[in-house]
Write an enzyme that holds these catalytic residues in place. Structure first.
Site, short mmCIF file in Angstrom:
data_model
loop_
_atom_site.label_atom_id
_atom_site.label_comp_id
_atom_site.label_asym_id
_atom_site.label_seq_id
_atom_site.Cartn_x
_atom_site.Cartn_y
_atom_site.Cartn_z
N HIS A 71 0.80 -1.07 -0.12
CA HIS A 71 0.06 0.08 -0.34
C HIS A 71 0.87 1.02 0.02
O HIS A 71 0.78 2.03 -0.89
CB HIS A 71 -1.01 0.04 1.16
CG HIS A 71 -1.75 1.23 1.41
ND1 HIS A 71 -2.67 1.76 0.32
CD2 HIS A 71 -1.91 2.04 2.36
CE1 HIS A 71 -3.15 2.95 0.80
NE2 HIS A 71 -2.54 3.08 1.84
N HIS A 105 3.03 7.34 5.07
CA HIS A 105 1.73 8.08 5.52
C HIS A 105 0.92 7.23 6.66
O HIS A 105 0.07 7.60 7.32
CB HIS A 105 0.80 8.34 4.37
CG HIS A 105 0.21 7.18 4.05
ND1 HIS A 105 0.80 6.40 2.77
CD2 HIS A 105 -1.07 6.55 4.03
CE1 HIS A 105 -0.24 5.34 2.54
NE2 HIS A 105 -1.13 5.55 3.42
N GLU A 125 -0.33 6.03 12.47
CA GLU A 125 -1.48 5.47 12.74
C GLU A 125 -1.39 3.88 12.97
O GLU A 125 -2.09 3.26 14.03
CB GLU A 125 -2.57 5.76 11.70
CG GLU A 125 -3.90 5.63 11.98
CD GLU A 125 -4.69 5.75 10.79
OE1 GLU A 125 -4.36 5.85 9.74
OE2 GLU A 125 -6.20 5.70 10.95
N ASP A 126 -0.84 3.10 12.12
CA ASP A 126 -0.96 1.53 12.13
C ASP A 126 0.46 1.05 13.08
O ASP A 126 0.34 -0.38 12.99
CB ASP A 126 -1.00 1.37 10.82
CG ASP A 126 -2.39 1.51 10.29
OD1 ASP A 126 -3.31 1.87 11.05
OD2 ASP A 126 -2.41 1.59 9.02
N ASP A 156 -3.65 8.02 -1.29
CA ASP A 156 -3.95 7.02 -0.66
C ASP A 156 -5.45 6.38 -0.82
O ASP A 156 -5.75 5.44 -0.80
CB ASP A 156 -4.04 7.45 0.85
CG ASP A 156 -4.41 6.44 2.09
OD1 ASP A 156 -4.08 5.48 2.03
OD2 ASP A 156 -5.10 6.87 2.98
N ASP A 178 -22.46 12.00 -28.12
CA ASP A 178 -22.59 12.63 -26.79
C ASP A 178 -21.28 12.08 -25.86
O ASP A 178 -20.93 12.88 -25.05
CB ASP A 178 -23.81 12.36 -26.20
CG ASP A 178 -24.65 13.24 -26.51
OD1 ASP A 178 -24.35 14.22 -27.24
OD2 ASP A 178 -25.96 13.08 -26.34
MN MN Z 1 -3.23 4.60 3.56
#
Ligand code: MN
Length: 714
Positions: free
Chosen positions: A48, A72, A76-77, A139, A259
């Site tokens: 990721h 990033h 958090e993780d 992200d 169109d």
């Molecule tokens: Mn992420």
């Protein structure tokens, strides 16, 4: 799957001199801290951040952005802390990664359409560096690309949020390729049936469409060749989501293959663009209101292009964009262009200049044709005038900067405000005066019999809270005045052998109320309590007396009747070196012994005496100036005008007059005016001996009940 070397290759392509070491270190660090973590797809988590870094490199962003992309999710993780990031990668990377983490902690409980705009604003408001947003977009883009690994209901929630929040932000920042991809994948997950239907329809008409596209391109190419214009002509299919929206909004069936195609002509210079436009219009008739000149008037996100819609060779409508190569580059990367490299150099070296640029956009909003389109939303770090907070149920409330929990309570409901006893922010008890911050979750506790406090007025910021608190206080005062007024009236009525309570509900009493201008008798009673009407005035209306009642006008008449004639004043002043000279006092400033004074020689009129600070005196020529001084031995009085500002009440004038007379001063003139807000301005001209005498009178009058301000004027 992308590898770190792919990312490094991309960067060295657009920025040959870049510090590739830091990229590698960020990759290795990310790999280490995310070790053992797995994505829903079953792949190692590291894929990721790698993909996100790759997207940032596709956007040709600076090294710092790509490094922050690798990192990033680590705060958090993983067990990593911001201090680690700063130590290893410097304060700028830490700042950006912390910004991304802060945004991730925002849970968009509800993304109902009416909230979407606030959510987008909140999102932008929380990022003080545009790169934080760019990383969040990358992200989200990768998360959307791998959305199929989520459970069905989770997919829909994420897709809806992407459509409501992320795609519009990408559009507003001018990064249309991200906007398109986000819309397309969201659409696919939200309405798979519609998506597949359009996909099939588009596929079916493919051959026919390609043939048509080539035909139109040939027409254009020929026309441009004739004029010796070198250009690139592109035909592209519109995205499924916009085809779907067009079908919905215009209620059209899918049939007109034209169109879904748009053409673009890319040239070298602006003048060539206009020339090409002229050629197109000479070949095909333009549809008037469809022409837009974003070259002369760029969109706030820097987008420039000429847009036109013409009637094509088969009577169909053709949409054509005409732009230069430079404009094409900007159109592809939008605001990200400011953070990308060009020829190995950053376009703008100075970060603050970039923010100045955004600020510029905001300030020039009115110059754009469609100001509502983006502008408020491009304001990064400029939302300092607003905070965005959540209710416990996840609704967003927008409040002015500095607003407190009390403002929030009143915003929820007037009764919540009136009865609020305390507040919790993010689960913690806080004082009521706590100033809210963007992202706070605010919970208010209320108690049935709790009431607003006057103290709240010291810190509330919103008009609603302020006016509701004032209203409550006023109502309280009214209740007190009603009971006071009732007591006073009962007493006054008893004196006349009448019963106020017996008469309270009668028509006669209602008429008295009307006479004084009140709809309800309660208001009349309250005004007696306030002191605006005397109980006697009410009694007299019910039971009139023979002798005429005192009317405020006559008080003035009596006062002025007692005026003592002014004496000759010239003896009070000595003119230096001159004995017998005619002396007058400036009417403008009315000097009194004790004031510093100056004389002016007036042809034929002797000397006029002014206060040295008198405006009129300052205008006179210095040659005519003459020194004067007060004669200490003279016992005279001098007129002085004073102004008294007070609340209206019965007996006010009598009290003022009493205080003036107490010090032996004569009243030479008196007048008064009532202002709209129930304040009264009274003006008195009084005879005083000197400034000390005057000061004594002024301070006595200041102490009179309900007097707000007393001052010497002139
Ligand atoms: Mn992420």
């Amino acid at each position: 799957m992308i590898r770190v070397n792919d990312v490094i290759d991309k960067i060295s392509d657009y920025h040959p001199g870049a510090d590739l070491g830091i990229i590698e270190r960020a990759y290795i660090y990310s790999a280490r801290v995310h070790e053992g973590q797995v994505r829903l797809s079953g792949e190692p988590y590291l894929t990721h951040p790698l993909e996100v870094a790759g997207i940032l490199a596709d956007m040709k962003l600076d090294v710092i952005s790509v490094v922050a992309g690798f990192l990033h999710d680590v705060i958090e993780d993983t067990h990593a802390v911001p201090e680690d990031i700063e130590k290893l990668f410097g304060p700028e990377v830490r700042h950006i990664v912390s910004g991304v983490t802060k945004l991730s902690s925002l849970t968009f409980h509800s993304s109902r359409a009416r909230q979407a705009e606030s959510l987008r604003k909140m999102f932008l408001a929380m990022a003080d560096d545009i790169r934080v947003i760019l990383i969040k977009l990358a992200d989200r883009l990768h998360n959307m690309r791998t959305l199929q690994f989520h459970k069905a209901n989770k997919r829909k929630t994420i897709a809806k949020e992407t459509l409501d929040i992320y795609a519009p932000i990408a559009a507003r920042l001018g990064i249309y390729w991200i906007k398109n991809e986000l819309e397309e994948t969201s659409f696919k997950f939200l309405q798979p049936d519609e998506y597949n239907r359009i996909q099939t329809l588009v596929a079916k008409s493919r051959t026919e469409r390609e043939k048509y596209m080539q035909t139109v391109k040939d027409y254009i190419q020929k026309k441009m060749d004739e004029a010796h214009l070198t250009c690139e002509i592109l035909g592209r299919n519109k995205n499924y989501f916009s085809i779907y929206n067009k079908m919905i909004s215009q209620n059209l069936p899918f049939g007109e293959i034209y169109d879904i195609i748009a053409f673009r002509i890319v040239l070298d210079s602006i003048s060539q663009c206009y020339e090409a436009l002229g050629l197109i219009h000479s070949m095909w008739k333009p549809i008037d209101h469809k022409f837009k000149d974003y070259v002369a008037r760029p969109k706030p996100n820097m987008y420039q292009s000429l847009h036109t819609t013409v009637v094509g060779p088969f009577g169909e409508r053709i949409e054509i964009q005409i732009r230069t190569r430079d404009m094409d580059r900007v159109a592809k990367s939008g605001i990200a262009a400011h953070w990308s490299y060009k020829e190995g150099k950053r376009i703008d070296e100075n970060i603050s200049e970039k923010f100045a640029w955004i600020q510029d956009l905001v300030e020039n909003q009115e110059n754009f044709r469609d100001p509502g389109e983006f502008l408020e939303n491009v304001r990064i770090d400029l939302f300092q005038d607003e905070v965005y907070v959540f209710t416990p149920r996840g609704e967003i409330k927008t409040l002015p900067y500095g607003a407190t929990t009390v403002d929030f309570a009143y915003m929820i409901h007037t009764e919540v405000g009136n009865q609020c006893t305390g507040a919790k922010v993010n689960g913690q008890l806080v004082p009521l005066a706590y100033e809210l911050k963007t992202g706070d979750i605010v919970e208010i506790t209320i108690a049935k019999n709790h009431h607003p406090s006057k103290d709240w007025l010291k810190y509330v910021k919103t008009v609603k809270a302020r006016s509701k608190i004032r209203y409550w206080i006023k109502t309280q005062e009214k209740e007190r005045s009603i009971s006071l007024g009732r007591e006073m009236l009962e007493k006054a009525f008893r004196k006349e052998k009448l019963s106020f309570n017996a008469m309270l509900k009668t028509e006669q009493m209602a008429n008295v109320g009307t006479h004084f201008g009140f709809k309800a008798v309660d208001d009349l009673v309250a005004n007696v309590g306030y002191g605006k009407i005397t109980p006697l005035q009410v009694v007299r209306k019910i039971a009139p007396k023979k002798e005429p009642q005192a009317d405020p006008e006559s008080i003035f008449n009596k006062l002025v009747g007692r005026v003592v004639r002014k004496k000759r004043l010239k003896d009070g002043v000595l003119v230096k070196g001159v004995d017998d000279i005619l002396i007058r006092f400036g009417k403008c400033c009315q000097p009194v012994p004790g004031d510093s004074i100056i004389g002016y020689i007036t042809r034929g009129y002797g000397v006029t005496v002014h206060r040295t600070n008198c405006v009129n005196a300052l205008r006179l020529t210095p040659e005519r100036q003459i020194e004067v001084e007060w004669n200490q031995e003279a016992s005279e009085t001098y007129p002085v005008k004073i102004q008294i500002v007070s609340h209206d009440r019965v007996g006010l004038l009598a009290d003022v007059v009493g205080n003036i007379s107490k010090f032996g001063a004569n009243i030479l003139n008196a007048s008064s005016e009532t202002r709209d807000n129930k304040m009264v301005d009274s003006y008195f001209t009084i005879g005083v001996e000197d400034t000390t005498h005057l000061e004594r009178i002024l301070s006595a009058v200041r102490k009179v009940k309900l007097v707000q301000d007393v001052k010497r004027i002139g």
